[in-house]
Design an enzyme around this catalytic site. Structure first.
Site, PDB file in Angstrom:
ATOM      1  N   ARG A  73      33.460  46.823  38.814  1.00 30.95           N
ATOM      2  CA  ARG A  73      34.100  45.651  38.194  1.00 30.95           C
ATOM      3  C   ARG A  73      33.059  44.551  37.930  1.00 30.95           C
ATOM      4  O   ARG A  73      33.149  43.810  36.939  1.00 30.95           O
ATOM      5  CB  ARG A  73      35.235  45.139  39.095  1.00 30.95           C
ATOM      6  CG  ARG A  73      36.134  44.124  38.411  1.00 30.95           C
ATOM      7  CD  ARG A  73      37.360  43.808  39.234  1.00 30.95           C
ATOM      8  NE  ARG A  73      37.019  43.184  40.507  1.00 30.95           N
ATOM      9  CZ  ARG A  73      37.909  42.953  41.488  1.00 30.95           C
ATOM     10  NH1 ARG A  73      39.175  43.297  41.338  1.00 30.95           N
ATOM     11  NH2 ARG A  73      37.531  42.379  42.616  1.00 30.95           N
ATOM     12  N   LYS A 119      36.115  38.882  36.607  1.00 32.54           N
ATOM     13  CA  LYS A 119      36.047  37.937  37.723  1.00 32.54           C
ATOM     14  C   LYS A 119      34.959  36.903  37.434  1.00 32.54           C
ATOM     15  O   LYS A 119      33.834  36.991  37.933  1.00 32.54           O
ATOM     16  CB  LYS A 119      35.790  38.691  39.021  1.00 32.54           C
ATOM     17  CG  LYS A 119      36.399  38.004  40.226  1.00 32.54           C
ATOM     18  CD  LYS A 119      36.576  38.963  41.378  1.00 32.54           C
ATOM     19  CE  LYS A 119      36.814  38.271  42.689  1.00 32.54           C
ATOM     20  NZ  LYS A 119      38.036  37.486  42.767  1.00 32.54           N
ATOM     21  N   GLU A 139      49.900  36.971  37.153  1.00 31.39           N
ATOM     22  CA  GLU A 139      49.384  36.994  38.524  1.00 31.39           C
ATOM     23  C   GLU A 139      49.324  35.574  39.052  1.00 31.39           C
ATOM     24  O   GLU A 139      49.834  34.650  38.419  1.00 31.39           O
ATOM     25  CB  GLU A 139      48.028  37.693  38.582  1.00 31.39           C
ATOM     26  CG  GLU A 139      46.941  37.056  37.747  1.00 31.39           C
ATOM     27  CD  GLU A 139      45.577  37.730  37.929  1.00 31.39           C
ATOM     28  OE1 GLU A 139      45.316  38.330  38.976  1.00 31.39           O
ATOM     29  OE2 GLU A 139      44.772  37.626  37.008  1.00 31.39           O
TER      30      GLU A 139
HETATM   31  N1  PLP Z   1      43.538  38.387  40.829  1.00 30.14           N
HETATM   32  C1  PLP Z   1      42.659  37.389  40.942  1.00 30.14           C
HETATM   33  C2  PLP Z   1      42.708  36.320  39.914  1.00 30.14           C
HETATM   34  C3  PLP Z   1      41.722  37.383  41.996  1.00 30.14           C
HETATM   35  O1  PLP Z   1      40.848  36.389  42.117  1.00 30.14           O
HETATM   36  C4  PLP Z   1      41.729  38.408  42.929  1.00 30.14           C
HETATM   37  C5  PLP Z   1      40.777  38.440  44.018  1.00 30.14           C
HETATM   38  O2  PLP Z   1      39.811  39.107  44.012  1.00 30.14           O
HETATM   39  C6  PLP Z   1      42.679  39.435  42.778  1.00 30.14           C
HETATM   40  C7  PLP Z   1      43.551  39.391  41.729  1.00 30.14           C
HETATM   41  C8  PLP Z   1      42.711  40.565  43.739  1.00 30.14           C
HETATM   42  O3  PLP Z   1      41.688  41.481  43.488  1.00 30.14           O
HETATM   43  P1  PLP Z   1      41.091  42.379  44.619  1.00 30.14           P
HETATM   44  O4  PLP Z   1      42.236  43.112  45.227  1.00 30.14           O
HETATM   45  O5  PLP Z   1      40.151  43.282  43.929  1.00 30.14           O
HETATM   46  O6  PLP Z   1      40.440  41.479  45.598  1.00 30.14           O
HETATM   47  C1  COI Z   2      39.403  37.563  46.652  1.00 35.05           C
HETATM   48  O1  COI Z   2      40.488  37.942  47.070  1.00 35.05           O
HETATM   49  O2  COI Z   2      38.338  38.116  46.929  1.00 35.05           O
HETATM   50  C2  COI Z   2      39.317  36.427  45.785  1.00 35.05           C
HETATM   51  O3  COI Z   2      38.336  36.318  45.135  1.00 35.05           O
HETATM   52  C3  COI Z   2      40.424  35.478  45.748  1.00 35.05           C
HETATM   53  C4  COI Z   2      39.964  34.054  45.848  1.00 35.05           C
HETATM   54  C5  COI Z   2      39.291  33.744  47.150  1.00 35.05           C
HETATM   55  C6  COI Z   2      39.161  33.653  44.662  1.00 35.05           C
END
Ligand code: PLP
Ligand code: COI
Length: 337
Positions: A77, A179, A215
């Site tokens: 990612r 991200k 989300e």
């Molecule tokens: N959506 C957003 C906007 C986020 O910042 C995050 C955090 O990382 C997620 C979803 C969840 O992603 P992940 O499960 O890969 O941490």
């Molecule tokens: C994460 O869950 O890793 C995120 O990045 C969410 C937030 C702290 C930005």
């Protein structure tokens, strides 16, 4: 360290990883104790927000190993995010090596098994050289630091209250699916005002029509219908959460549930049995109530505890991460014993 008391805050540890990109190539990279960054006042990241990041965790398993959860997915990612902002990609192997070096060097900060705390790892890359016309920088820095953390939401896993936001966090065909720090800057006003008004988080709707669930500022949604189907929004403007992709697999393969990844009209939410926010920081956090411009939607799972399916998913996911539940092949990446 009082591990059980930790919140989600930055606490610098001993070592961090740094690598620089110059003249078209990444250098070898390595660890440093210097927690500060010195860059041009005109750096690409400072002027035009050219920066992307990742978030993952290291866990101490029940048998005392230090492991990460699916870091290969964070690595890929990170490549996708970088490409979208014209940042040179950090090769997957380099990313994984940087994670390994950083966590190993800070092993004393990985919270012990059973404390409820974990080590949050933050890889990021940014344009470090000067740009004044709008264009990509020529030089970049890739860094990884880590910090021990407790729950992202201060009441741990108590059900949250969300509001439906009038603001968008992403644009149609924009950068919502990567991200990038700029998405989080976009969401700050919505999040500050939500907190001021007594809500824990925002529910963002799709930026084109404001009729479908997207989300929150930092997590994807999972719903459970009254017929026991797990439903999660599909959209080009949300982040492809690794936690959500893992939970969907767990629901299907460990719980034998039906899963649907599809558009979720907001009008369906009032009929759901359970709702949760999922992400690395949030793990899976139950939602108890959603307020849409004064109209209150209460999830039947209530304001006191997680719904039964959310609880099962939480137990299985954290069990897989901490080594008490057998993990699917390739999900657990061992850092050291
Ligand atoms: N959506 C957003 C906007 C986020 O910042 C995050 C955090 O990382 C997620 C979803 C969840 O992603 P992940 O499960 O890969 O941490
Ligand atoms: C994460 O869950 O890793 C995120 O990045 C969410 C937030 C702290 C930005």
């Amino acid at each position: 360290m009082n591990w059980a008391e930790l919140g989600f805050a930055y606490l610098p540890t001993e070592q961090r990883y740094v690598s620089n990109y110059k003249n078209g190539a990444w250098d070898e990279g390595g660890l440093t104790t210097d927690a500060t960054v010195t860059i041009s006042e005109c750096a690409g990241v400072l002027q035009y927000s050219q920066s992307v990041f990742e978030g993952l965790k290291a866990y101490t398993t029940k048998d005392g190993r230090i492991v990460c959860f699916r870091p290969d997915l964070n690595a890929s990612r990170f490549v996708d995010s970088a490409k979208r902002l014209h940042i040179p990609e950090v090769p997957v192997e380099k990313f994984l090596d940087a994670i390994k070096q950083t966590v190993k060097a800070n092993a004393a900060y990985v919270p012990p098994y059973g404390t409820g705390a974990t080590l949050y790892i933050r890889p990021y890359v940014f344009g470090s050289s000067a740009v004044i016309g709008v264009k990509p920088a020529e030089e970049y820095q890739f860094r990884v630091f880590c910090t021990p953390v407790g729950p992202y939401f201060k009441d741990g896993v108590k059900p949250l209250t969300l509001r439906v936001s009038d603001y968008d966090r992403a644009a149609p065909h924009g950068t919502g699916n990567i991200k990038a720090g700029l998405n989080y800057a976009m969401s700050l006003h919505a999040s500050v005002t939500a907190h001021e008004e007594g809500y824990d988080e925002n529910m963002f709707l799709d930026p084109a029509t404001h009729t479908k669930v997207e989300e929150t500022g930092g997590a994807n949604f999972l719903f459970v219908t009254k017929d026991g189907v797990v439903v999660t929004p599909k959209s080009d403007s949300i982040l492809p959460s690794i936690t959500r992709r893992s939970l969907v697999y767990v629901a299907e393969h460990y719980l034998g549930m039906k899963v649907e990844e599809r558009e979720v009209p907001f009008s369906e939410v009032a009929d759901m049995a359970e709702c949760g926010l999922c992400g690395t920081a949030a793990v899976i956090c139950p939602v108890g109530k959603i307020v849409d411009h004064g109209k209150e939607i209460y999830l039947p799972s209530g304001m006191e505890k997680m719904g039964p399916v959310t609880q099962k998913l939480y137990d299985l996911l954290t069990g897989i991460q901490m080594g008490t539940v057998e993990a699917p092949e390739g999900w657990i990446y061992e850092i050291c014993k």
